[in-house]
Design a protein around this motif. Structure first.
Motif, PDB file in Angstrom:
ATOM      1  N   HIS A 465       0.781  -1.160  -0.042  1.00  0.00           N
ATOM      2  CA  HIS A 465       0.037   0.041  -0.031  1.00  0.00           C
ATOM      3  C   HIS A 465       0.768   1.119   0.036  1.00  0.00           C
ATOM      4  O   HIS A 465       1.745   1.441   0.820  1.00  0.00           O
ATOM      5  CB  HIS A 465      -0.885  -0.064   1.312  1.00  0.00           C
ATOM      6  N   LYS A 466       0.460   2.142  -0.844  1.00  0.00           N
ATOM      7  CA  LYS A 466       1.270   3.401  -1.250  1.00  0.00           C
ATOM      8  C   LYS A 466       0.388   4.494  -1.230  1.00  0.00           C
ATOM      9  O   LYS A 466       0.467   5.600  -1.528  1.00  0.00           O
ATOM     10  CB  LYS A 466       2.247   3.406  -2.465  1.00  0.00           C
ATOM     11  N   GLU A 467      -1.066   4.324  -0.771  1.00  0.00           N
ATOM     12  CA  GLU A 467      -1.883   5.289  -0.891  1.00  0.00           C
ATOM     13  C   GLU A 467      -1.906   6.555   0.191  1.00  0.00           C
ATOM     14  O   GLU A 467      -1.565   6.160   1.170  1.00  0.00           O
ATOM     15  CB  GLU A 467      -3.404   4.793  -0.643  1.00  0.00           C
ATOM     16  N   GLY A 468      -2.061   7.695  -0.485  1.00  0.00           N
ATOM     17  CA  GLY A 468      -2.073   8.784   0.667  1.00  0.00           C
ATOM     18  C   GLY A 468      -0.863   8.954   1.569  1.00  0.00           C
ATOM     19  O   GLY A 468       0.331   8.866   0.888  1.00  0.00           O
ATOM     20  N   PRO A 469      -0.820   8.610   2.744  1.00  0.00           N
ATOM     21  CA  PRO A 469       0.334   9.293   3.601  1.00  0.00           C
ATOM     22  C   PRO A 469       1.091   7.646   3.747  1.00  0.00           C
ATOM     23  O   PRO A 469       2.283   7.877   4.319  1.00  0.00           O
ATOM     24  CB  PRO A 469      -0.362   9.540   5.135  1.00  0.00           C
ATOM     25  N   LEU A 470       0.662   6.798   3.094  1.00  0.00           N
ATOM     26  CA  LEU A 470       1.257   5.272   3.274  1.00  0.00           C
ATOM     27  C   LEU A 470       2.594   5.417   2.528  1.00  0.00           C
ATOM     28  O   LEU A 470       2.593   5.628   1.393  1.00  0.00           O
ATOM     29  CB  LEU A 470       0.499   4.264   2.803  1.00  0.00           C
ATOM     30  N   ASP A 499      -9.435   3.179   5.578  1.00  0.00           N
ATOM     31  CA  ASP A 499     -10.733   2.734   5.583  1.00  0.00           C
ATOM     32  C   ASP A 499     -11.104   1.578   4.808  1.00  0.00           C
ATOM     33  O   ASP A 499     -10.289   0.923   4.193  1.00  0.00           O
ATOM     34  CB  ASP A 499     -11.733   4.036   5.034  1.00  0.00           C
ATOM     35  N   THR A 500     -12.344   1.198   4.661  1.00  0.00           N
ATOM     36  CA  THR A 500     -12.701  -0.250   4.214  1.00  0.00           C
ATOM     37  C   THR A 500     -12.527  -0.076   2.547  1.00  0.00           C
ATOM     38  O   THR A 500     -12.567  -1.350   2.054  1.00  0.00           O
ATOM     39  CB  THR A 500     -14.153  -0.400   4.459  1.00  0.00           C
ATOM     40  N   SER A 501     -12.436   1.207   2.206  1.00  0.00           N
ATOM     41  CA  SER A 501     -11.840   1.035   0.542  1.00  0.00           C
ATOM     42  C   SER A 501     -10.498   1.106   0.373  1.00  0.00           C
ATOM     43  O   SER A 501     -10.044   1.496  -0.844  1.00  0.00           O
ATOM     44  CB  SER A 501     -12.638   2.404   0.050  1.00  0.00           C
ATOM     45  N   LYS A 502      -9.741   1.036   1.443  1.00  0.00           N
ATOM     46  CA  LYS A 502      -8.219   0.981   1.577  1.00  0.00           C
ATOM     47  C   LYS A 502      -7.614   2.444   1.116  1.00  0.00           C
ATOM     48  O   LYS A 502      -6.541   2.511   0.608  1.00  0.00           O
ATOM     49  CB  LYS A 502      -7.751  -0.117   0.339  1.00  0.00           C
ATOM     50  N   ASN A 503      -8.572   3.451   1.488  1.00  0.00           N
ATOM     51  CA  ASN A 503      -8.000   4.859   1.259  1.00  0.00           C
ATOM     52  C   ASN A 503      -7.344   5.254   2.557  1.00  0.00           C
ATOM     53  O   ASN A 503      -7.813   5.065   3.656  1.00  0.00           O
ATOM     54  CB  ASN A 503      -9.213   5.714   0.889  1.00  0.00           C
ATOM     55  N   GLY A 504      -5.775   5.879   2.453  1.00  0.00           N
ATOM     56  CA  GLY A 504      -5.414   6.147   3.584  1.00  0.00           C
ATOM     57  C   GLY A 504      -5.619   7.667   4.001  1.00  0.00           C
ATOM     58  O   GLY A 504      -5.729   8.514   3.119  1.00  0.00           O
ATOM     59  N   HIS A 505      -5.670   8.008   5.224  1.00  0.00           N
ATOM     60  CA  HIS A 505      -5.772   9.438   5.673  1.00  0.00           C
ATOM     61  C   HIS A 505      -4.853   9.444   7.005  1.00  0.00           C
ATOM     62  O   HIS A 505      -4.909   8.750   7.893  1.00  0.00           O
ATOM     63  CB  HIS A 505      -7.178   9.377   6.236  1.00  0.00           C
TER      64      HIS A 505
END
Length: 991
Positions: A465-470, A499-505
């Protein structure tokens, strides 16, 4: 452990350890009557009042703060009185004091009762003096207790317990106490009369009869002091303090505290702290949050690394620590009778445990030494991996269905029927250092690694995972899910919601976060187990709402790993710390909302005597200063108080939070000012803003415009008054004004001279600073040039040695080989000698190659930095048998020779230090790019670098690494890791 008992003694400012009596004023301050004077504790400091403040006798027996805030003291020689600031007041007695010791004081309506060593006195203020209204011949009076607004109970040595109505006295009750002396008395809010005697506790009603049905069995030793708060009774039996509560079964003990001294007095404040005046151990405090934090003794002192629930009853756990794992039966805050059964004891760190999925009597342990198991409590057995896939240390264990999943520093493994299978990522490569992994409710595997970020696996497919802040190569320490399926995790210094959609916050980023574990407390709040206690974060608001790190030292609040925090359904938070297992009662913490309150203590003016108009100080311009101190009687954990100040009209921002509870301002310009203050605690946050004082800095009237005043005066006098007398008065006034102007000019000239001198000093300082900067720049340039010359010289020598000397030796080898062939048939003896010469030449050639490689590895120039790092890592591992785990990100190789050389040399020096000092078994190396920087991390699991060695200026290796990085405008970090080992991290910009 005594974490619920705080102490204050002579090391903290008390005049002596012997305290006879306590009282509290309306500002929340504690007043202490000691054998060597009066002390006042305001939460920030202890102030002492003795003969230097006018107190005539410093042998104090009692202190009593009256309704008008006067502080009355009873001494070995009588009574004295002070104002709320500790200043001695004149006490006019309308009679001669001949009553010896003043042992006790109490007020009933307009009368002051004084219990003395020669009876009871009834005093009244008449005019300016206190008159003796009546005496009661009761002998030595031990204590006075208010029965109601008109009546007292008196414990006397001569008459026992008597009832005094102001005019006469009589024995109280029908119970004889001739052979059982009464030592103390207390009336409770529910109208019990509690008597402390040499034979223990007796409970009477308000007319003096024994209360039927209230069993006091077990409270039958000498009882010196009693106090109560509702149904809670606090009783001091010599050196033992008992907290008892009234139940339908009688009086039951809730807690017992061993005090290292006899208790002379007990005071309960408005937030239910219990204060103890001891005979030779100073002031003690049983904290108001005594039911909020508890230490659990599970059979061994030291670190706890893992908390695993054992049974469905909710109160059985497996705890893993330093060399010991135990099954613990524990009900938080219910009983001190914790039972602990040892499961395994081995001389290594036990990081995690799990119950075998097939055999519930078999327990597995991930340790620093490898994987162990024990069955039916027998001797631990080290698991033998037939394929030798699993390497130590092991970190984390989890059972899914009939499989055991194991995370190690080298990868992820699945064990079923004693068969080991390595789990590889989507590139068919090991995951490297597994720090944590969890299975979600839909059986999705979430993997947290050190150096390879966050991974998930579903149906055999892996995703990095590299989404958002990851971050792809981030350090992921812990993962937890809430009931909605949202994941919260810690990666590097960031708390991230997935979240459950694998979006990073990104929720918060804090440096240093130093977070090792995390759990959801509710669906919107999480608790982070960090190096600084529990950080409670509101995920929706994206802010820290409190920090829980009460009573222990900062170093004692360090969490250990990803399994070191566990939330029980009863809202108890179990914390595995470096110093053992602690449990937090979250309901008690959440219910405590008492904000700290700040109060003005002292205002000290220097070089000025201000005037005061209403609540405002008025001072002129000039050379003066003012010191303002505050205090905060927030007696929850006073060591956590931090203060800040802001002068409205002068300061743009608040001052930094600090332990210091005072501030100072000097020679402010004309204007109106208002001083604000706030106090902060990690548990509750900031207090309300307190306005401490207002003051006005005024200038002389002529400063605001001498010319207009003169013009207006001249016009007025010319128009209405032309007499010589008026003109003379005006002239005199004008002369005075001119003198003031001359004086002002002289002051301005002096200020100008001082300013010029200051500017000269500043200019000289500036030149000196610039010279130092130039010198530092020159030195760095010289150092850089010398390093480049050295590297160039090494490169040149390496090539000469490799190319010239190496070729010559190779030619010599060929020649000797030819001679050997020719001599074999004719001169075998010489042929044998030639053969040994060939071996010697081969050894010399290898030595030459090694020297050339150490001077300058050709792989660095020919194949680049990544290849050179990999070459050295393999050589290091082969030389030392220390496992070296190398992880390289995608590198652009757009680096100058200086950068490549610096990174490689620092890696070399780091491995050299590991060999010399670390005593490590594993080294982890990361090389990657981040924001146009080349980053190198070298981490080992050894003993860790000491602060002394970090600060050692003679450590040339560390100095050399710092200097190489500094020359290239990079960043250098070396620090000891919380659990074990050392990390070296550099970042050098390359664009």
């Amino acid at each position: 452990m005594s974490l619920k008992i705080a102490s204050l003694n002579s090391n903290d400012g008390l005049p002596v350890e012997q305290i006879h009596n306590l009282d509290r004023d309306t500002k929340g301050r504690l007043w202490l009557a000691t054998s060597s004077g009066l002390a006042c504790y305001n939460g920030s400091e202890v102030k002492v009042y003795d003969s230097r403040n006018g107190i005539e006798c410093v042998g104090l027996r009692i202190v009593k703060v009256l309704f008008n805030s006067e502080v009355w003291i009873g001494t070995d020689q009588g009574i004295e009185v002070l104002d709320p600031n500790g200043n001695k007041k004149t006490l006019n007695l309308g009679f001669e004091w001949k009553y010896g010791i003043a042992e006790y004081l109490e007020v009933l309506k307009d009368y002051l009762y004084v219990g003395t060593s020669n009876g009871l006195l009834k005093l009244k203020l008449v005019g300016e003096s206190y008159q003796l209204i009546k005496t009661f011949d009761l002998g030595y009076v031990r204590q006075l207790e208010k029965l109601n607004d008109d009546q007292l109970l008196v414990v006397s040595g001569l008459k026992g317990l008597v009832h005094v109505d102001g005019e006469s006295y009589k024995p109280f009750g029908t119970v004889p106490f001739e052979d059982n002396p009464i030592l103390c008395v207390k009336k409770t809010i529910d109208n019990y009369i509690l008597l402390g005697t040499e034979r223990g506790l007796f409970v009477l009603d308000t007319i003096g009869n024994l209360v039927d049905g209230l069993k006091t069995n077990g409270f039958d030793s000498q009882l010196n002091k009693i106090n109560s708060n509702g149904a809670d009774w606090w009783m001091a039996f010599d050196k033992k303090l008992v907290h008892a509560v009234i139940t339908e079964n009688g009086l039951e003990t809730k807690a017992t505290y061993l005090i290292d001294s006899k208790v002379n007095d007990i005071l309960i404040d408005d937030i239910h702290n219990v204060w103890l005046a001891t005979n030779n151990s100073g002031l003690k405090k049983i904290t108001c949050l005594r039911d909020a934090l508890e230490y659990v003794d599970y059979g061994k002192e030291g670190s706890v690394y893992s908390i695993k629930r054992r049974n469905d009853d909710g109160y059985s756990f497996v705890l893993s620590g330093d060399g010991l794992a135990s099954q613990v039966s524990y009900k938080p805050f219910v009983s001190n009778e914790t039972t602990s059964d040892k499961i395994i004891e081995i001389p290594t760190i036990i990081w995690d445990s799990c119950i075998d999925p097939i055999d519930p009597n078999k327990v597995w342990f991930a340790t620093q030494d490898g994987l162990y198991f024990t069955q039916n409590g027998k001797k631990p057995i080290k698991f033998k991996d037939p394929k030798n896939l699993i390497s130590a240390p092991n970190r984390v264990l989890q059972v899914i269905d009939d499989e055991i999943w194991l995370g190690t520093i080298a990868g992820l493994f699945c064990i079923k029927d004693n068969i080991v299978k390595e789990v590889l990522n989507d590139k068919n490569q090991p995951f490297g250092y597994i720090y944590t992994f969890v299975f979600s409710e839909n059986n999705e595997l979430w993997i947290g690694t050190l150096g390879q970020g966050l991974w998930t696996m579903k149906d055999g497919e892996f995703l990095n995972h590299k989404e958002g802040p990851l971050q792809e190569l981030g350090n992921t320490y812990c993962i937890s899910f809430n009931s909605k399926g949202d994941a919260i995790l810690l990666q590097d210094e960031k708390l991230i919601l997935v979240d459950t959609s694998k979006n990073g916050h990104l929720i918060i980023k804090e440096y240093p976060m130093a977070g090792w574990s995390v759990t959801w407390l509710t669906d919107t709040t999480v608790g982070i187990g960090s190096n600084f206690g529990v950080i409670v974060v509101d995920v929706g608001l994206k802010e820290v709402i409190r920090r829980i790190n009460l009573y222990l030292d900062k170093t004692d609040w360090q969490f250990t790993c990803s399994r070191s925090i566990y939330l029980h359904e009863d809202r108890y938070l179990m914390c595995a710390l470096n110093t053992g297992l602690y449990v937090i009662n979250l309901e008690e913490i959440d219910a405590f909302t008492r904000l700290p309150e700040i109060s003005l203590d002292t205002v000290s003016w220097h070089n000025i005597d201000p005037t005061q108009k209403a609540n405002t100080y008025i001072v002129p311009t000039g050379k003066w200063s003012v010191n303002v101190s505050v205090y905060c009687p927030w007696f929850v954990d006073e060591n956590q108080l931090r203060f800040r100040f802001k002068l409205i009209g002068f300061d743009e921002e608040w001052s930094e939070l600090a332990d210091e509870n005072s501030t100072k301002y000097n020679s402010l310009p004309p204007g109106n000012y208002e001083l604000h203050a706030q106090v902060f605690t990690p548990l509750t946050g900031f207090s309300e803003i307190k306005t401490l004082m207002n003051f006005e800095v005024s200038s002389p009237w002529w400063f605001k415009g001498v010319g207009p005043v003169l013009d207006s005066g001249r016009t007025f006098y010319n128009k209405f008054f032309k007499s010589k007398i008026t003109n003379k008065n005006l002239l005199e006034r004008n002369l005075d004004l001119m003198a003031e102007i001359d004086n002002r000019k002289a002051i301005q000239l002096e200020l100008t001279d001082n300013q010029a001198q200051l500017e000269d000093v500043l200019e000289n300082y500036k030149h000196t600073e610039e010279a130092l900067q130039r010198s530092n720049t020159d030195l760095r340039q010289l150092s850089s040039r010398l390093q480049n010359l050295i590297e160039d010289e090494k490169k040149s020598i390496a090539r000469e040695v490799h190319d010239v000397l190496g070729q010559q030796l190779t030619s010599l080898k060929f020649d000797i080989s030819w001679l050997n062939t020719k001599l074999k048939e004719k001169e075998p003896e010489y042929a044998e000698k030639a053969g040994s010469m060939i071996g010697l030449v081969d050894n010399t050639i290898n030595t030459v190659r090694k020297i050339a490689s150490e001077l300058r590895p050709s792989v660095l120039d020919d194949l680049g930095l990544e290849a050179a790092i990999e070459w050295h890592a393999k050589a290091f591992e082969k030389l030392t048998d220390i496992k070296c785990d190398l992880q390289c990100g995608e590198l652009s190789e757009k680096y100058s020779d200086d950068i490549k050389t610096a990174v490689f040399r620092i890696f070399q020096e780091s491995t050299t230090n590991i060999i010399r000092h670390a005593k490590a078994s594993v080294v982890r190396v990361r090389l990657f790019e981040d924001n146009n920087e080349i980053v190198l991390e070298v981490e080992d699991n050894g003993v860790g670098i000491s602060d002394e060695r970090k600060k050692n200026v003679t450590s040339l290796g560390l100095l050399g690494m710092k200097e190489r990085v500094s020359i290239l405008d990079g960043n250098f970090l070396i620090r000891k890791l919380p659990t074990q080992g050392t990390i070296v991290k550099i970042g050098i910009p390359f664009k």
